[in-house]
Design an enzyme around this catalytic site. Structure first.
Site, short mmCIF file in Angstrom:
data_model
loop_
_atom_site.label_atom_id
_atom_site.label_comp_id
_atom_site.label_asym_id
_atom_site.label_seq_id
_atom_site.Cartn_x
_atom_site.Cartn_y
_atom_site.Cartn_z
N ASP A 65 -22.52 9.53 44.63
CA ASP A 65 -22.36 9.60 43.18
C ASP A 65 -21.50 8.45 42.69
O ASP A 65 -20.85 7.76 43.48
CB ASP A 65 -21.75 10.96 42.77
CG ASP A 65 -20.61 11.42 43.67
OD1 ASP A 65 -20.07 10.58 44.41
OD2 ASP A 65 -20.25 12.59 43.65
N ASN A 134 -14.70 23.67 42.30
CA ASN A 134 -15.65 24.63 41.69
C ASN A 134 -16.92 24.76 42.54
O ASN A 134 -17.90 25.33 42.10
CB ASN A 134 -16.01 24.18 40.27
CG ASN A 134 -16.70 22.83 40.24
OD1 ASN A 134 -16.94 22.21 41.28
ND2 ASN A 134 -17.02 22.35 39.05
C1 F6R Z 1 -17.23 12.50 45.67
C2 F6R Z 1 -17.94 13.76 45.68
C3 F6R Z 1 -17.24 15.05 45.37
C4 F6R Z 1 -16.02 15.28 46.24
C5 F6R Z 1 -15.32 16.57 45.83
C6 F6R Z 1 -14.05 16.83 46.65
O1 F6R Z 1 -18.10 11.44 46.05
O2 F6R Z 1 -19.10 13.75 45.92
O3 F6R Z 1 -18.15 16.10 45.51
O4 F6R Z 1 -16.42 15.36 47.59
O5 F6R Z 1 -14.97 16.51 44.48
O6 F6R Z 1 -13.11 15.85 46.33
P1 F6R Z 1 -11.76 15.73 47.17
O7 F6R Z 1 -12.15 15.30 48.54
O8 F6R Z 1 -10.98 14.66 46.47
O9 F6R Z 1 -11.12 17.07 47.16
#
Ligand code: F6R
Length: 241
Positions: A65, A134
């Protein structure tokens, strides 16, 4: 069972196991393709992967993303983060780094071209995933259909709150992103979902042990024939309250 689970005592153990699984999944491929997540969760895994003697000379990196409205070189963009923490240290050059469309006119055609690129690369060998507070994977927020494809999405208030710190001011935080869809993610040959820290315990439990439902997008990984979930002890602790 299609979904195997590994509980590591510490985040470092998890990173070591995750990097070994990634290196093994790419070994021997003519065009190895690693799907990469950003955020804080995979950072130790990327460091562990860089520390392995691992041939990245033909490796392609595909991002899950990207925020809309940031330049490719903006240090807050996911593309720049991957340049810094993984592509640079592994020596993966820019023509082998693929970011979902995120600037100019965003159309179904540009998202379709990104999907075609994944296809032309021969598909993603292993897709690394984090899990949002979430339950999102990529930026597929709750309610995203399991057959969704790469597209522009509005970020939820929860996701913006969780990610605001990297943007300094509230107004600087992008409100939209382009994300691979859940259907796109499920086409990778192998999935590896990482969950680190007690703040992920409640949602990880919901995703792994609750109903498989678009309300908890990460629950979709249980539909994949080859998925490994790696969590540290804190992330599997019984949720408090
Ligand atoms: C980022 C992504 C998100 C993160 C998720 C967890 O490329 O795809 O789905 O994996 O928001 O983020 P963290 O690792 O910062 O808790």
């Amino acid at each position: 069972m299609a979904t195997s689970r590994y509980i590591g005592p510490t985040p470092l153990h998890c990173a070591d196991v995750a990097s070994a699984i990634i290196a093994e999944s790419l070994e021997g491929r003519d065009t190895p393709v690693l799907g990469v997540a950003t955020g804080s969760t995979p950072l130790l895994t990327y460091a562990a992967l860089v520390a392995r003697s691992f041939d990245a000379s033909r490796l392609h990196l595909v991002l899950l993303d990207e925020y809309l409205g940031l330049e490719r070189g903006d240090p807050r963009s996911f593309g720049s983060t991957i340049d810094r923490v993984l592509a640079g240290p592994l020596g993966v050059t820019s023509e082998r780094i693929h970011v979902p469309p995120h600037d100019g006119e965003m159309t179904a055609a540009s998202c379709g071209r990104f999907e075609k690129l994944l296809h032309d690369l021969g598909g993603v060998d292993l897709q690394l995933l984090g899990i949002g507070g979430n339950g999102h994977i990529g930026f597929n927020e709750p309610g995203s259909p399991f057959d969704s494809r790469t597209r522009v999405v509005e970020l939820s208030d929860r996701t913006m709150d969780d990610n605001r710190a990297s943007f300094g001011t509230a107004t600087a935080m992008p409100t939209r992103a382009c994300t691979q869809g859940i259907g796109t993610i499920l086409e990778a040959r192998q999935l590896l979902l990482l969950a680190i820290g007690g703040h992920k315990a409640r949602i990880l439990h919901a995703a792994m042990d609750g109903p498989i439902t678009p309300s908890v997008p990460a629950s979709a990984v249980r539909l994949h024939p080859r998925c490994t979930v790696i969590a540290d002890a804190a992330a599997i602790a019984p949720p408090v309250g």
